[in-house]
Design a protein around this motif. Structure first.
Motif, PDB file in Angstrom:
ATOM      1  N   TRP A  39       0.858  -1.228   0.063  1.00  0.00           N
ATOM      2  CA  TRP A  39      -0.099   0.124   0.187  1.00  0.00           C
ATOM      3  C   TRP A  39       0.813   1.258   0.072  1.00  0.00           C
ATOM      4  O   TRP A  39       2.022   1.148   0.411  1.00  0.00           O
ATOM      5  CB  TRP A  39      -0.749   0.188   1.250  1.00  0.00           C
ATOM      6  CG  TRP A  39      -1.980  -0.661   1.114  1.00  0.00           C
ATOM      7  CD1 TRP A  39      -2.266  -1.999   0.934  1.00  0.00           C
ATOM      8  CD2 TRP A  39      -3.484   0.087   0.649  1.00  0.00           C
ATOM      9  NE1 TRP A  39      -3.733  -2.307   0.646  1.00  0.00           N
ATOM     10  CE2 TRP A  39      -4.337  -1.134   0.370  1.00  0.00           C
ATOM     11  CE3 TRP A  39      -3.886   1.150   0.307  1.00  0.00           C
ATOM     12  CZ2 TRP A  39      -5.882  -1.044   0.390  1.00  0.00           C
ATOM     13  CZ3 TRP A  39      -5.411   1.575   0.202  1.00  0.00           C
ATOM     14  CH2 TRP A  39      -6.296   0.081   0.090  1.00  0.00           C
ATOM     15  N   ALA A  73      -5.538  -5.182   4.752  1.00  0.00           N
ATOM     16  CA  ALA A  73      -4.957  -4.528   3.427  1.00  0.00           C
ATOM     17  C   ALA A  73      -5.924  -4.996   2.246  1.00  0.00           C
ATOM     18  O   ALA A  73      -6.393  -4.442   1.302  1.00  0.00           O
ATOM     19  CB  ALA A  73      -3.399  -4.749   3.203  1.00  0.00           C
ATOM     20  N   ASP A  74      -6.044  -6.377   2.244  1.00  0.00           N
ATOM     21  CA  ASP A  74      -6.907  -6.958   1.008  1.00  0.00           C
ATOM     22  C   ASP A  74      -8.393  -6.461   1.177  1.00  0.00           C
ATOM     23  O   ASP A  74      -9.165  -6.454   0.105  1.00  0.00           O
ATOM     24  CB  ASP A  74      -6.833  -8.431   1.345  1.00  0.00           C
ATOM     25  CG  ASP A  74      -5.346  -8.860   1.000  1.00  0.00           C
ATOM     26  OD1 ASP A  74      -4.774  -8.030   0.190  1.00  0.00           O
ATOM     27  OD2 ASP A  74      -5.222 -10.253   0.817  1.00  0.00           O
ATOM     28  N   GLN A 112      -8.791  -3.212  -0.326  1.00  0.00           N
ATOM     29  CA  GLN A 112      -8.665  -3.193  -1.835  1.00  0.00           C
ATOM     30  C   GLN A 112      -9.808  -3.524  -2.632  1.00  0.00           C
ATOM     31  O   GLN A 112     -10.368  -3.158  -3.517  1.00  0.00           O
ATOM     32  CB  GLN A 112      -7.543  -4.169  -2.298  1.00  0.00           C
ATOM     33  CG  GLN A 112      -7.385  -4.067  -3.769  1.00  0.00           C
ATOM     34  CD  GLN A 112      -6.304  -4.923  -4.309  1.00  0.00           C
ATOM     35  OE1 GLN A 112      -5.551  -5.686  -3.516  1.00  0.00           O
ATOM     36  NE2 GLN A 112      -6.110  -5.307  -5.605  1.00  0.00           N
ATOM     37  N   GLY A 120     -12.586  -1.106  -2.585  1.00  0.00           N
ATOM     38  CA  GLY A 120     -12.496  -0.356  -3.928  1.00  0.00           C
ATOM     39  C   GLY A 120     -12.774  -0.714  -5.255  1.00  0.00           C
ATOM     40  O   GLY A 120     -13.564  -0.288  -5.837  1.00  0.00           O
ATOM     41  N   GLU A 121     -12.459  -2.093  -5.163  1.00  0.00           N
ATOM     42  CA  GLU A 121     -13.051  -2.996  -6.549  1.00  0.00           C
ATOM     43  C   GLU A 121     -14.414  -3.048  -6.428  1.00  0.00           C
ATOM     44  O   GLU A 121     -15.339  -2.801  -7.483  1.00  0.00           O
ATOM     45  CB  GLU A 121     -12.401  -4.291  -6.467  1.00  0.00           C
ATOM     46  CG  GLU A 121     -10.750  -3.934  -6.853  1.00  0.00           C
ATOM     47  CD  GLU A 121      -9.953  -5.615  -6.639  1.00  0.00           C
ATOM     48  OE1 GLU A 121     -10.814  -6.253  -6.090  1.00  0.00           O
ATOM     49  OE2 GLU A 121      -9.123  -5.613  -7.038  1.00  0.00           O
ATOM     50  N   HIS A 164      -8.339   4.811  -6.231  1.00  0.00           N
ATOM     51  CA  HIS A 164      -7.160   4.588  -5.341  1.00  0.00           C
ATOM     52  C   HIS A 164      -7.071   3.381  -4.729  1.00  0.00           C
ATOM     53  O   HIS A 164      -6.212   2.613  -4.555  1.00  0.00           O
ATOM     54  CB  HIS A 164      -7.131   5.874  -4.712  1.00  0.00           C
ATOM     55  CG  HIS A 164      -6.605   6.968  -5.517  1.00  0.00           C
ATOM     56  ND1 HIS A 164      -5.267   7.062  -6.143  1.00  0.00           N
ATOM     57  CD2 HIS A 164      -7.060   8.305  -5.692  1.00  0.00           C
ATOM     58  CE1 HIS A 164      -5.154   8.188  -6.639  1.00  0.00           C
ATOM     59  NE2 HIS A 164      -6.389   9.076  -6.658  1.00  0.00           N
ATOM     60  N   LEU A 165      -8.305   3.040  -4.100  1.00  0.00           N
ATOM     61  CA  LEU A 165      -8.343   2.075  -3.171  1.00  0.00           C
ATOM     62  C   LEU A 165      -8.118   0.802  -3.941  1.00  0.00           C
ATOM     63  O   LEU A 165      -7.162  -0.229  -3.277  1.00  0.00           O
ATOM     64  CB  LEU A 165      -9.751   1.728  -2.241  1.00  0.00           C
ATOM     65  CG  LEU A 165      -9.891   2.951  -1.468  1.00  0.00           C
ATOM     66  CD1 LEU A 165     -11.264   2.460  -0.823  1.00  0.00           C
ATOM     67  CD2 LEU A 165      -8.934   2.895  -0.191  1.00  0.00           C
ATOM     68  N   ALA A 166      -8.567   0.469  -4.969  1.00  0.00           N
ATOM     69  CA  ALA A 166      -8.491  -0.781  -5.893  1.00  0.00           C
ATOM     70  C   ALA A 166      -7.116  -0.873  -6.333  1.00  0.00           C
ATOM     71  O   ALA A 166      -6.463  -2.072  -6.487  1.00  0.00           O
ATOM     72  CB  ALA A 166      -9.398  -0.693  -7.124  1.00  0.00           C
ATOM     73  N   ASN A 167      -6.087   0.055  -6.227  1.00  0.00           N
ATOM     74  CA  ASN A 167      -4.854   0.162  -6.489  1.00  0.00           C
ATOM     75  C   ASN A 167      -3.988   0.310  -5.282  1.00  0.00           C
ATOM     76  O   ASN A 167      -2.956   0.570  -5.460  1.00  0.00           O
ATOM     77  CB  ASN A 167      -4.444   1.392  -7.705  1.00  0.00           C
ATOM     78  CG  ASN A 167      -4.876   0.935  -9.113  1.00  0.00           C
ATOM     79  OD1 ASN A 167      -4.542  -0.074  -9.527  1.00  0.00           O
ATOM     80  ND2 ASN A 167      -6.235   1.707  -9.323  1.00  0.00           N
ATOM     81  N   ARG A 168      -4.365  -0.009  -4.120  1.00  0.00           N
ATOM     82  CA  ARG A 168      -3.670  -0.012  -2.890  1.00  0.00           C
ATOM     83  C   ARG A 168      -3.127   1.451  -2.595  1.00  0.00           C
ATOM     84  O   ARG A 168      -1.940   1.708  -2.226  1.00  0.00           O
ATOM     85  CB  ARG A 168      -2.665  -1.134  -2.861  1.00  0.00           C
ATOM     86  CG  ARG A 168      -3.443  -2.537  -2.918  1.00  0.00           C
ATOM     87  CD  ARG A 168      -2.358  -3.371  -2.626  1.00  0.00           C
ATOM     88  NE  ARG A 168      -2.945  -4.886  -2.355  1.00  0.00           N
ATOM     89  CZ  ARG A 168      -2.938  -5.675  -1.295  1.00  0.00           C
ATOM     90  NH1 ARG A 168      -2.371  -5.153  -0.149  1.00  0.00           N
ATOM     91  NH2 ARG A 168      -3.693  -6.518  -0.949  1.00  0.00           N
ATOM     92  N   ARG A 169      -3.869   2.587  -2.866  1.00  0.00           N
ATOM     93  CA  ARG A 169      -3.496   3.679  -2.559  1.00  0.00           C
ATOM     94  C   ARG A 169      -4.570   4.393  -1.523  1.00  0.00           C
ATOM     95  O   ARG A 169      -5.762   4.408  -1.974  1.00  0.00           O
ATOM     96  CB  ARG A 169      -3.099   4.599  -3.765  1.00  0.00           C
ATOM     97  CG  ARG A 169      -1.955   4.474  -4.385  1.00  0.00           C
ATOM     98  CD  ARG A 169      -1.881   5.418  -5.712  1.00  0.00           C
ATOM     99  NE  ARG A 169      -2.838   5.574  -6.563  1.00  0.00           N
ATOM    100  CZ  ARG A 169      -3.158   4.847  -7.699  1.00  0.00           C
ATOM    101  NH1 ARG A 169      -2.095   4.100  -8.120  1.00  0.00           N
ATOM    102  NH2 ARG A 169      -4.211   4.851  -8.436  1.00  0.00           N
TER     103      ARG A 169
END
Ligand code: PHE
Ligand code: FE
Length: 283
Positions: free
Chosen positions: A83, A143-144, A147, A150-151, A100-105
Motif C-alpha cells: 500500500w 489491506a486486502d 482493496q 475499492g473494487e 485509488h483503493l483498488a490500486n492500494r493507494r
C-alpha cells in the motif's frame, strides 16, 4: 472519504486528484499538534484497540514524532503490504476514491487541525487519515479488505447503490469494533483517531453493540454529527474479508433495494446483541 459528483480535479491537482504533500512546508506548530494528538491517543489505546493497530504503528515507525512524510510512510507500507498513502486536497469523487483503493493507494488530507478543532472536525485531517487509517493497512488481511472494497465500489458505481456500500465502509473501516475473546476492541479509524469516541464506543452504556451482519449494516442509517448510536462487531478481519469477498453484492443490493432503512438506534429480533444501549447520550 468521498465527496460529491464534481469530476474535474482542482487547480494544482493531478488527473487522479493527488497533490504533493509538501512535507517541508509544515510548521513546528503543526508538527507539535500531531505530537499532541499522537501522545493523547497512544496513551489511551493500549488494551482498547485491536493489537494489529499497535503492531502497525510499530511497523510504520509512527512514533518517530511529527507529521509523517508520506514518501517515507509509503516506503514502509509498500514493504509490508504493497500500500501507499497519497495526498489529496480534500474530499474526492467516489470513483476517484475507489480507483485509488483498488490500486492500494489510500488518499489522505495533508492539513492538520488547529487547537480550536482539537475534538471536532468537519473534514478529515492528516491525523484522522494517517493515524486512524494507515496502521491497519500494514495488516495483510485488512489491506486486502480495503482493496476489495475499492473494487466493489468501482463495480457498484453508477448503479445507485453507493449509499448502501458507503454504510459498510462507515460501520467497518470508520466505526468498527472487533471481538477479541470475550472482550471488544476498537479498530475503526473514526474511533481510534478520536479521544472521546475511543472511550464512548467501548465503555459508554449509551450505544448498542451488535454483531456484524452485512445486509443489516447496509440498511442502517448513520450519524455524521455525533457519536454513533450503534456499533457493529466483527469476529476477525479474516471473517470480514471472507464474508465480503465470497458474497456477490449484486443480489444483495437487489435484495435490500426496496427494503426500509433501519434507524441508527434500532435493535432487531435477529440481531446478535453484545450491548443493548440506553441511548442516553443521544437523548
Ligand atoms: N463482494 C463485493 C461485490 O461483489 C466486493 C466487496 C468486497 C465489497 C469487499 C466490499 C468489501 O461487489
Ligand atoms: Fe476516515
Amino acid at each position: 472519504m468521498t465527496g460529491d459528483c464534481e469530476t474535474a480535479p482542482p487547480q494544482g491537482a493531478a488527473a487522479d486528484w493527488t497533490v504533493p504533500q509538501r512535507w517541508g512546508d509544515y510548521t513546528p506548530a503543526e508538527h507539535a499538534m500531531w505530537d499532541r494528538l499522537f501522545a493523547r491517543q497512544t496513551g489511551m489505546l493500549p488494551g482498547r484497540v485491536v493489537p494489529a493497530f499497535l503492531q502497525g504503528l510499530d511497523t510504520l515507525g509512527m512514533s518517530e514524532g511529527g507529521i509523517p512524510d508520506f514518501e517515507v510512510l509509503s516506503d514502509r507500507l509498500m514493504k509490508a503490504t504493497g500500500w501507499q498513502v497519497v495526498a489529496v486536497p480534500g474530499l474526492v469523487p467516489d470513483r476517484v476514491f475507489f480507483e485509488h483503493l483498488a490500486n492500494r493507494r489510500f488518499v489522505a488530507g495533508r492539513f492538520i487541525r488547529t487547537p480550536e478543532q482539537l475534538d471536532y472536525l468537519e473534514e478529515p485531517d492528516v491525523f484522522h487519515d494517517v493515524f486512524g487509517h494507515a496502521p491497519l493497512l500494514a495488516n495483510p488481511v485488512y489491506a486486502d479488505y480495503m482493496q476489495a472494497y475499492g473494487e466493489g465500489g468501482l463495480r457498484a458505481a453508477s448503479t445507485g447503490v453507493l449509499g448502501k456500500l458507503a454504510r459498510l465502509y462507515w460501520y467497518t473501516v470508520e466505526f468498527g469494533l472487533i471481538r477479541e475473546g470475550d472482550a471488544l476492541r476498537l479498530y475503526g479509524a473514526g474511533i481510534v483517531s478520536s479521544f472521546g469516541e475511543s472511550v464512548f464506543a467501548l465503555d459508554d452504556p449509551s450505544p448498542n453493540r451488535i454483531g456484524f451482519d452485512l445486509k443489516r449494516v447496509m440498511r442502517t442509517r448513520y450519524r455524521i454529527d455525533d457519536y454513533q448510536q450503534s456499533y457493529f462487531v466483527i469476529d476477525s478481519f479474516e471473517d470480514l474479508l471472507e464474508q465480503t469477498l465470497s458474497t456477490d453484492f449484486g443480489p444483495v443490493y437487489a435484495d435490500i433495494f426496496g427494503a426500509d432503512d433501519i434507524a441508527e438506534d434500532a435493535i432487531l429480533a435477529t440481531d446478535r446483541v453484545f450491548t443493548r444501549g440506553t441511548q442516553a447520550h443521544a437523548r
